[in-house]
Design a protein around this motif. Structure first.
Motif, PDB file in Angstrom:
ATOM      1  N   GLN A 286       0.820  -1.202   0.000  1.00  0.00           N
ATOM      2  CA  GLN A 286       0.000   0.000   0.000  1.00  0.00           C
ATOM      3  C   GLN A 286       0.864   1.266   0.000  1.00  0.00           C
ATOM      4  OE1 GLN A 286      -3.257   0.250  -0.299  1.00  0.00           O
ATOM      5  NE2 GLN A 286      -3.661  -1.939  -0.290  1.00  0.00           N
ATOM      6  N   THR A 287       2.002   1.205   0.676  1.00  0.00           N
ATOM      7  CA  THR A 287       2.885   2.371   0.713  1.00  0.00           C
ATOM      8  C   THR A 287       3.557   2.598  -0.636  1.00  0.00           C
ATOM      9  OG1 THR A 287       3.300   2.026   3.079  1.00  0.00           O
ATOM     10  CG2 THR A 287       4.854   3.423   1.887  1.00  0.00           C
ATOM     11  N   TYR A 288       4.135   1.557  -1.189  1.00  0.00           N
ATOM     12  CA  TYR A 288       4.898   1.685  -2.433  1.00  0.00           C
ATOM     13  C   TYR A 288       4.005   1.944  -3.642  1.00  0.00           C
ATOM     14  CZ  TYR A 288       7.867   0.366  -6.376  1.00  0.00           C
ATOM     15  OH  TYR A 288       8.546   0.356  -7.566  1.00  0.00           O
ATOM     16  N   VAL A 289       2.867   1.250  -3.705  1.00  0.00           N
ATOM     17  CA  VAL A 289       2.017   1.317  -4.897  1.00  0.00           C
ATOM     18  C   VAL A 289       1.120   2.540  -4.891  1.00  0.00           C
ATOM     19  CG1 VAL A 289       0.166   0.139  -6.166  1.00  0.00           C
ATOM     20  CG2 VAL A 289       2.090  -1.174  -5.248  1.00  0.00           C
ATOM     21  N   THR A 290       0.666   2.975  -3.730  1.00  0.00           N
ATOM     22  CA  THR A 290      -0.362   4.027  -3.717  1.00  0.00           C
ATOM     23  C   THR A 290       0.154   5.416  -3.356  1.00  0.00           C
ATOM     24  OG1 THR A 290      -0.988   3.624  -1.398  1.00  0.00           O
ATOM     25  CG2 THR A 290      -2.090   2.302  -3.088  1.00  0.00           C
ATOM     26  N   ILE A 291       1.340   5.534  -2.739  1.00  0.00           N
ATOM     27  CA  ILE A 291       1.833   6.855  -2.327  1.00  0.00           C
ATOM     28  C   ILE A 291       2.853   7.362  -3.337  1.00  0.00           C
ATOM     29  CG2 ILE A 291       3.035   8.173  -0.555  1.00  0.00           C
ATOM     30  CD1 ILE A 291       1.930   6.313   1.528  1.00  0.00           C
ATOM     31  N   GLU A 292       2.584   8.511  -3.910  1.00  0.00           N
ATOM     32  CA  GLU A 292       3.475   9.112  -4.894  1.00  0.00           C
ATOM     33  C   GLU A 292       4.824   9.437  -4.260  1.00  0.00           C
ATOM     34  OE1 GLU A 292       4.813  10.223  -8.415  1.00  0.00           O
ATOM     35  OE2 GLU A 292       2.713   9.604  -8.161  1.00  0.00           O
ATOM     36  N   GLY A 293       5.897   9.006  -4.915  1.00  0.00           N
ATOM     37  CA  GLY A 293       7.243   9.314  -4.451  1.00  0.00           C
ATOM     38  C   GLY A 293       7.842   8.311  -3.495  1.00  0.00           C
ATOM     39  N   ALA A 294       7.088   7.292  -3.102  1.00  0.00           N
ATOM     40  CA  ALA A 294       7.611   6.279  -2.185  1.00  0.00           C
ATOM     41  C   ALA A 294       8.426   5.248  -2.961  1.00  0.00           C
ATOM     42  CB  ALA A 294       6.471   5.591  -1.441  1.00  0.00           C
ATOM     43  N   GLU A 295       9.640   4.986  -2.505  1.00  0.00           N
ATOM     44  CA  GLU A 295      10.476   3.958  -3.111  1.00  0.00           C
ATOM     45  C   GLU A 295      10.194   2.606  -2.471  1.00  0.00           C
ATOM     46  OE1 GLU A 295      14.536   5.068  -2.744  1.00  0.00           O
ATOM     47  OE2 GLU A 295      14.265   7.037  -3.719  1.00  0.00           O
ATOM     48  N   GLY A 296      10.489   1.546  -3.215  1.00  0.00           N
ATOM     49  CA  GLY A 296      10.255   0.208  -2.679  1.00  0.00           C
ATOM     50  C   GLY A 296      11.058  -0.055  -1.416  1.00  0.00           C
ATOM     51  N   TYR A 297      12.319   0.391  -1.402  1.00  0.00           N
ATOM     52  CA  TYR A 297      13.158   0.200  -0.226  1.00  0.00           C
ATOM     53  C   TYR A 297      12.650   1.032   0.949  1.00  0.00           C
ATOM     54  CZ  TYR A 297      17.354  -0.126   2.677  1.00  0.00           C
ATOM     55  OH  TYR A 297      18.230  -0.353   3.715  1.00  0.00           O
ATOM     56  N   GLY A 298      12.184   2.224   0.648  1.00  0.00           N
ATOM     57  CA  GLY A 298      11.622   3.062   1.700  1.00  0.00           C
ATOM     58  C   GLY A 298      10.387   2.433   2.319  1.00  0.00           C
ATOM     59  N   ALA A 299       9.501   1.887   1.459  1.00  0.00           N
ATOM     60  CA  ALA A 299       8.306   1.214   1.960  1.00  0.00           C
ATOM     61  C   ALA A 299       8.664  -0.012   2.784  1.00  0.00           C
ATOM     62  CB  ALA A 299       7.403   0.825   0.793  1.00  0.00           C
ATOM     63  N   ALA A 300       9.726  -0.717   2.381  1.00  0.00           N
ATOM     64  CA  ALA A 300      10.153  -1.893   3.136  1.00  0.00           C
ATOM     65  C   ALA A 300      10.619  -1.512   4.535  1.00  0.00           C
ATOM     66  CB  ALA A 300      11.267  -2.613   2.376  1.00  0.00           C
TER      67      ALA A 300
END
Length: 328
Positions: A286-300
């Motif tokens: 939900q963080t990586y796919v839906t929030i603009e500017g979120a990186e996959g590593y950041g969401a992890a």
């Protein structure tokens, strides 16, 4: 494991709340949940869309939309095939959906009313279909037969309920607080483009976080502590677990040594593993796919905070329940 006597009950026969054929219930559950979600988000769009549109990533591909729908189906499947009731799945939903919403209201300045509306819709679209199509489990049913629940006096005791709720809230609060004052602010700034305000990470107060996470503690207790403490061995399980080291095969010996725990411990391990997996993956997705500017590593990194809190909560509940008087 407790040294007390093992309580045994014949397997109860739950009365289904649905007369539909069993193969049709899960497809209907998914249809009801997705339809209700679509309707409620449409009705609330005038109130929430303006806030969320400013930070939401545009989903222009059918594969992206389909992926989110597929994951929603998996979440429902976890509850259905895991034999959870409406309270179980609503609790799991709160624990797995709140982290992303908390990120939005804390660091993206999204109004709390918008976040609470979104969370209420997510809870309603899991609780209502399950309540219609599946009966409450014995541990959540105050009118269940007396012999169907172990340790009922413990799980229904008001001070125990309050303390186990506060305990879980405190664990989650400490996990977030520790992250705020160590590595998380730098991680967010580097891996999330578009953060509006990082000050909450530097001004957080532990007592305020504990109070904020009381609903999280309640959900953790309902999903982990109550079902595990109330789980009761049935006659079939007693026969299946009968172990004689003199006659057991090597495979039976290995299985007994790896999984020969009490019923409470086995339920708690399985539910904790489910919570860590579902909460961790859903928060990342939900963080990586839906929030603009979120990186996959950041969401992890963000999801790791909550998955760790879930794991520690399960371990602490395992320790708390390992006392004299707990009969399962």
């Amino acid at each position: 494991m407790s040294n007390g006597a093992v309580a045994v009950a014949s397997t109860p026969a739950p009365v289904s709340t649905s007369r539909l054929p069993a193969p049709l219930r899960f497809p209907l559950l998914v249809t009801l949940s997705l339809t209700l979600s679509s309707l409620l988000y449409s009705f609330s769009s005038d109130f929430t869309a303006g806030d969320l549109a400013t930070v939401s990533r545009s989903l222009n591909k059918w594969s992206e939309v389909g992926g989110l729908i597929a994951w929603k189906t998996v979440e429902l499947g976890v509850g259905w095939w895991g034999e959870y009731d409406s309270y179980d799945l609503a609790s799991l939903t709160l624990l797995s959906h709140l982290p992303t919403l908390y990120l939005l209201t804390t660091f993206y300045s999204i109004r709390p009313t918008t976040v609470l509306t979104s969370l209420a819709i997510d809870l309603a679209t899991t609780y209502i279909p399950f309540r219609l199509l599946r009966p409450l489990s014995a541990t959540h049913n105050l009118h269940a037969p007396k012999g169907s629940v172990a340790n009922r006096s413990i799980i229904n005791d008001v001070p125990v309920r309050a303390l186990t709720t506060l305990l879980a809230a405190g664990i989650y609060a400490v996990a977030v607080y520790t992250s705020f004052y160590t590595w998380l602010p730098v991680h967010l700034v580097v891996h999330f483009d578009g953060l509006r305000d990082i000050s909450a990470a530097h001004t957080a107060a532990l007592p305020f976080l504990i109070a904020t996470f009381i609903p999280v503690g309640y959900a953790a207790r309902e999903f982990l502590f109550t079902p595990a403490t109330g789980a009761r061995l049935h006659l079939g399980e007693i026969r299946a677990r009968a172990f004689n080291p003199a006659t057991a095969t090597l495979g039976e010996t290995v299985m007994y040594n790896l999984w020969g725990y009490s019923k409470r411990t086995r339920v708690l391990i399985k539910r904790t593993a489910t919570l860590v997996a579902v909460s961790g993956f859903n928060t990342w997705l939900q963080t990586y796919v839906t929030i603009e500017g979120a990186e996959g590593y950041g969401a992890a990194g963000w999801s790791a905070v909550w998955a760790t809190a879930a794991a520690v909560t399960g371990l602490v509940y395992l320790w708390v329940g390992d006392v004299e008087g707990v009969t399962n």
